[in-house]
Design a protein around this motif. Structure first.
Motif, PDB file in Angstrom:
ATOM      1  N   GLU A 185       0.812  -1.219   0.000  1.00 59.65           N
ATOM      2  CA  GLU A 185       0.000   0.000   0.000  1.00 59.65           C
ATOM      3  C   GLU A 185       0.840   1.261   0.000  1.00 59.65           C
ATOM      4  N   LEU A 188       1.646   6.662   3.764  1.00 61.87           N
ATOM      5  CA  LEU A 188       0.988   7.909   4.149  1.00 61.87           C
ATOM      6  C   LEU A 188       1.875   8.673   5.126  1.00 61.87           C
ATOM      7  N   GLU A 192       0.177  10.342  14.002  1.00 60.35           N
ATOM      8  CA  GLU A 192      -0.622   9.139  14.280  1.00 60.35           C
ATOM      9  C   GLU A 192      -1.344   9.266  15.611  1.00 60.35           C
ATOM     10  N   GLU A 283      -4.735   0.827  10.780  1.00 64.35           N
ATOM     11  CA  GLU A 283      -5.004  -0.546  11.226  1.00 64.35           C
ATOM     12  C   GLU A 283      -6.181  -0.540  12.183  1.00 64.35           C
TER      13      GLU A 283
HETATM   14  P1  AMP Z   1       0.082  -1.421  11.662  1.00 61.46           P
HETATM   15  O1  AMP Z   1       0.493  -2.620  12.459  1.00 61.46           O
HETATM   16  O2  AMP Z   1      -0.683  -1.711  10.444  1.00 61.46           O
HETATM   17  O3  AMP Z   1      -0.485  -0.298  12.490  1.00 61.46           O
HETATM   18  O4  AMP Z   1       1.433  -0.733  11.263  1.00 61.46           O
HETATM   19  C1  AMP Z   1       2.402  -0.399  12.227  1.00 61.46           C
HETATM   20  C2  AMP Z   1       2.913   0.979  11.948  1.00 61.46           C
HETATM   21  O5  AMP Z   1       3.384   1.065  10.617  1.00 61.46           O
HETATM   22  C3  AMP Z   1       1.855   2.080  12.047  1.00 61.46           C
HETATM   23  O6  AMP Z   1       1.637   2.503  13.359  1.00 61.46           O
HETATM   24  C4  AMP Z   1       2.474   3.150  11.193  1.00 61.46           C
HETATM   25  O7  AMP Z   1       3.449   3.857  11.888  1.00 61.46           O
HETATM   26  C5  AMP Z   1       3.134   2.355  10.089  1.00 61.46           C
HETATM   27  N1  AMP Z   1       2.255   2.235   8.914  1.00 61.46           N
HETATM   28  C6  AMP Z   1       1.359   1.273   8.640  1.00 61.46           C
HETATM   29  N2  AMP Z   1       0.747   1.475   7.470  1.00 61.46           N
HETATM   30  C7  AMP Z   1       1.269   2.624   6.973  1.00 61.46           C
HETATM   31  C8  AMP Z   1       1.035   3.387   5.779  1.00 61.46           C
HETATM   32  N3  AMP Z   1       0.170   3.009   4.850  1.00 61.46           N
HETATM   33  N4  AMP Z   1       1.745   4.519   5.631  1.00 61.46           N
HETATM   34  C9  AMP Z   1       2.654   4.917   6.546  1.00 61.46           C
HETATM   35  N5  AMP Z   1       2.907   4.248   7.673  1.00 61.46           N
HETATM   36  C10 AMP Z   1       2.233   3.110   7.895  1.00 61.46           C
END
Ligand code: AMP
Ligand code: GLY
Length: 421
Positions: A185, A188, A192, A283
């Motif tokens: 993906e 972004l 946060e 997420e």
């Molecule tokens: P998740 O486990 O999906 O929350 O991902 C862990 C961390 O990765 C998030 O807290 C973000 O800091 C980073 N992250 C996840 N998806 C993205 C994205 N599409 N763009 C930028 N950072 C992301």
């Protein structure tokens, strides 16, 4: 009531601490619990992955309510098993917990429902995924579909890095079945924030927002961890933002889950990033966040057990949930070396100079024979303080953290720093 709390982190210690304040509660059990829960609950030495034994134990104890902390037992269907045994349980069913246990499931739901998230696609073969990468710019994000203990997201700054991540997940299966499918993906940018909400399957009520810090060192340097601190509320995420996310993300998600015949009950955790185009979902988690919970629960005024029963009984619309306006800051103390190799077994000392209203929520800490608390994990404990302002809460937590010690201890010095500068 007799309440059984599943899990052994600082999140579960905070849950047990808050539940213990309820007039309704006579006895709390923590399974397996830790050195912190041992002081307020009876710890039961059963693994959170041993679903059969947990259900049998809950029945034997005649628990009036079971509260599930971590994601693994939710994904393994513990809630469904409790319900089948007629035991009231707080947490989503296995199908509903797919919002966390499958990023592909969550993305499909968001796409169908028009919930704002990063653009991207799902793949199950390296060749297709690599071809897709050719037309993408870096940085790009590669995510394993399933549960990967917080390690399943790679932000690749070069195409080579992205290809390596794809190979390790899809071919080498470093995350096992959790990496059978991956998502690529767009990356972004923005601040946060975590917005957790209670849901009874029909009604959703947001909690106060919080921020967490994933990297081990100050200024977001070093490797990712399970979380090094948190604070609530972030000044950049006010009432209007909460309302916007409730309307554009949380309510549509709860409605879609109900429509699919898999109503979502428990806590829905939405991880958001505030982009130039507005808030987008990074997420979902199917549970309370850690370390967010340690900074959120001290601000809750309403009886948590009343809220949990309202969730279980589908009566969340009947209860008013109130929060203290005082900000809260939580700082995690970890073992030296974490998230890499570290040693355990060091005695934890707390000076009697520590302020009385400081909370210490234990995680990787256990009671040694003789009653001494020793380190037993990477993230050892969270120290939290509330204050009349964020600055006050922050000063207080850092003044008091000096009174907590163990060999090799480490903590970040910049939790909530940008909020007060
Ligand atoms: P998740 O486990 O999906 O929350 O991902 C862990 C961390 O990765 C998030 O807290 C973000 O800091 C980073 N992250 C996840 N998806 C993205 C994205 N599409 N763009 C930028 N950072 C992301
Ligand atoms: N703080 C992130 C999580 O609980 O997954």
């Amino acid at each position: 009531m007799k309440i059984l709390v599943i899990g052994n982190g600082a999140r579960e210690h905070a849950l047990v601490w808050k539940i213990a304040q309820s007039q309704r509660v006579k006895k709390i059990f923590a399974l397996p619990g830790n050195a912190g829960t041992a002081g307020i609950a009876e710890n039961i030495n059963i693994s959170v992955s041993d679903i059969n034994s947990i259900v049998n134990k809950a029945a034997q104890l005649k628990a009036d309510l079971v509260v599930v902390g971590p994601e693994a037992p939710l994904a393994a269907g513990l809630v469904d098993r409790m319900e089948a045994a007629g035991i009231p349980v707080f947490g989503p069913s296995q199908k509903a917990a797919q919002l966390e246990s499958s990023k592909v499931f969550a993305r499909d739901l968001m796409n169908k429902t028009g919930i704002p998230c990063a653009s991207g696609q799902c793949f199950s073969t390296c060749s297709e995924a690599t071809r897709y990468l050719e037309n993408r710019t870096v940085p790009v994000v590669v995510k394993a579909d399933g549960l990967a203990a917080g390690k399943g997201v790679i932000i690749a700054t070069t195409t080579d890095e992205a290809v390596n991540a794809l190979n390790s997940m899809l071919q080498d299966r470093i995350f096992g079945a959790a990496g059978e499918r991956v998502i690529i993906e767009e990356c972004l940018v923005g601040k946060e924030v975590s917005l957790l909400a209670f849901s009874d399957g029909k009604t959703a009520v947001p909690m106060v927002p919080a921020c967490d810090y994933k990297r081990v060192f100050d200024n977001d340097k070093g490797p990712n961890t399970g979380g090094m601190g948190s604070y609530s509320p972030p000044g950049f995420f006010g009432e209007e933002m909460i309302r916007q996310v409730l309307e554009s993300v949380i309510k549509p998600t709860i409605a879609a889950m109900a429509e699919a015949g898999t109503p979502y009950k428990g806590v829905l955790y939405t991880g958001l990033i505030l982009t130039a185009k507005g808030p987008m979902v990074l997420e979902f988690n199917a549970r309370f966040g850690d370390p967010e919970t340690q900074a959120i629960l001290p601000r809750l005024k309403t009886d948590l057990v009343d809220i949990m029963l309202a969730v279980v009984n589908g009566k969340l619309d009947k209860i008013k949930i109130e929060w203290n306006s005082n900000p809260c800051v939580g700082v995690v103390m970890s073992s030296g070396g974490y998230p890499g190799e570290y040693r355990t077994g060091f005695p934890i000392t707390i000076s009697d100079k520590i302020d009385k209203d400081i909370n210490i929520f234990y995680a990787g800490a256990k009671m040694r024979n003789g009653g001494r608390i020793v380190t037993d994990g990477g993230r050892v404990l969270t120290v939290t303080a509330t204050g009349s302002t964020m600055e006050d809460a922050r000063d207080k937590v850092y003044r008091n953290i000096q009174h907590v010690n163990f060999e090799g201890c480490h903590h970040r010095k910049d939790i909530a720093a940008r909020e007060v500068s």
